[in-house]
Write an enzyme that holds these catalytic residues in place. Structure first.
Site, short mmCIF file in Angstrom:
data_model
loop_
_atom_site.label_atom_id
_atom_site.label_comp_id
_atom_site.label_asym_id
_atom_site.label_seq_id
_atom_site.Cartn_x
_atom_site.Cartn_y
_atom_site.Cartn_z
N LYS A 250 0.84 -1.20 0.00
CA LYS A 250 0.00 0.00 0.00
C LYS A 250 0.87 1.25 0.00
O LYS A 250 2.08 1.19 0.25
CB LYS A 250 -0.92 0.00 1.22
CG LYS A 250 -0.20 0.08 2.56
CD LYS A 250 -1.17 0.03 3.73
CE LYS A 250 -0.42 0.13 5.06
NZ LYS A 250 -1.34 0.12 6.21
N TYR B 90 14.60 30.44 7.53
CA TYR B 90 13.50 31.27 8.02
C TYR B 90 13.49 31.38 9.55
O TYR B 90 13.68 30.38 10.26
CB TYR B 90 12.17 30.67 7.59
CG TYR B 90 11.92 30.73 6.10
CD1 TYR B 90 11.97 31.93 5.41
CD2 TYR B 90 11.62 29.58 5.40
CE1 TYR B 90 11.74 31.99 4.05
CE2 TYR B 90 11.38 29.61 4.03
CZ TYR B 90 11.44 30.84 3.36
OH TYR B 90 11.21 30.88 2.02
#
Length: 388
Positions: A44, A276
């Site tokens: 999956k 940042y």
């Protein structure tokens, strides 16, 4: 999709190298632990981020008896790629592609009456018998049929079976805490599963497979193996939990190595803010290396200030915030060339961090680290063929 034959000669910005030889070895090691049960390789979420189709082929080649997916779309994609054999998918919503799955000979999981109704209608429309597995909620509280509703689901499925519309091929459930050795819910769920299986069989269900064992149960709880074990993260060489041991302790090898090419190396003075918010400020004159991957590539922003990276033979740490496309490491005055390799995680053979190291740095689990690597990072599959 495998890019083994089409890797550019120039360095890639980033790459996730997938060692299919390691995956085959993991499947064989898992099979050796479960001699009395068939083995399902769960592929999956694009093979836990490793590439579903190449990983499914490698798992089949190593002896996986079943393939498992969450969604029917994942299972149908495997069929479209030519993957044969037994396959189960379990995460359905109303209006799903029941008929296509039935026509593709995919086992479909049912957790309640609405799903049975849709499977029966699709089987009637397709003119073929649907292969269905009934899922019991034995205590996880997620998907699956509650014990109080189990008699109704069993009775409805048996009526549909008598009408030739379904074949009940499996009875199954899923553990909540198999990765926590000794957790009391394990024994409680196992007892409940035995009770619910016994009830269904007492009513006339004759399943081909009964299964509840996921990767941690496969590795540590042989009494849970029944007829089939479902191995997911272990196939990819990652321990389900540090409490169970390292991959090496469990006889497994990590399959994915994530690396990038440094985009820039530069000198900066002390007191220089990095990324940042300037959450990192250089302590003195140093060199910074720019790693051109970020949270858009699946690098957790939670790794800001903590994520480990091997550059030029040394562990470095993400300096400041992880941005969308890039992050910085403080190289401490070292001067590797631009284009030098930065290894975020791998098996650990070369001293590089592992997915578990990243999980610890981010306060999460290694499953999330590998499955979140985004589509901008090419999967480069190596060792696709068995050595001659």
């Amino acid at each position: 999709m495998s890019e083994t034959a089409t890797v550019p000669t120039a360095p890639l910005r980033a790459r996730a190298e997938i060692d299919l030889g390691a995956l085959r070895a993991n499947v064989r090691a898992l099979r050796a632990r479960t001699p009395g049960a068939a083995l399902m390789a769960v592929v999956k979420s694009d093979g836990y981020g490793h590439g579903a189709v190449p990983c499914a082929r490698a798992a089949r080649a190593a002896g996986a008896d079943w393939l498992g997916t969450a969604t029917p779309e994942e299972a149908l994609a495997l069929r479209a790629a030519g993957l044969p054999g037994r396959m189960l998918c379990w995460l359905w919503v109303p209006g799903g592609p029941w008929r296509q799955a039935i026509e593709a000979d995919i086992d479909v999981s049912l957790s309640g009456p609405w799903a049975l109704r849709e499977a029966v209608a699709a089987a009637r429309a397709a003119g073929r018998t649907a292969r269905v597995q009934l899922k019991a909620d034995t205590g996880l509280g997620r998907n699956g049929c509650q014990p109080a509703d189990w008699p109704g689901l069993v009775a409805g499925a048996l009526r549909a079976e008598a009408d030739g519309l379904v074949r009940i091929t499996g009875l199954w459930s899923h553990f909540a805490c198999a990765d926590e050795p000794g957790h009391p819910s394990i024994a409680a769920q196992l007892d409940r599963f035995r009770e619910m299986v016994a009830y269904a069989e007492g009513q006339g269900v004759r399943p081909e497979v009964r299964h509840i064992a996921n990767s941690p149960a496969t590795l540590t709880l042989p009494e849970t193996h029944f007829d089939l074990v479902r191995t997911g993260i272990a196939v990819y060489g990652i321990s389900p939990s540090p409490e169970l041991g390292t991959p090496a302790d469990l006889g497994l090898r990590p399959v994915m190595t994530l690396s990038a090419s440094l985009a820039l190396v530069k000198h900066v003075p002390g007191g220089h803010g990095v990324s940042y918010g300037h959450h990192y400020v250089t302590a003195g004159d140093t060199t910074l290396g720019l790693v051109p991957v970020g949270y858009a590539d699946g690098i957790p922003r939670h790794a800001s200030g903590t994520g480990p990276v091997l550059v030029d033979g040394k562990w470095r740490t993400v300096a400041g915030r992880v941005a969308m496309d890039q992050f910085v490491v403080d190289l401490g005055g070292d001067e590797p060339e631009a284009g030098a390799e930065a290894v975020l995680f791998g098996p650990g053979d070369r001293g590089e961090p592992t997915a578990e190291d990243w999980a610890q740095a981010c306060g999460t689990i290694a499953y999330e680290i590998v499955t979140r690597i985004g589509t901008r990072v090419p999967r480069v599959h190596v060792n696709e063929e068995e050595p001659g």
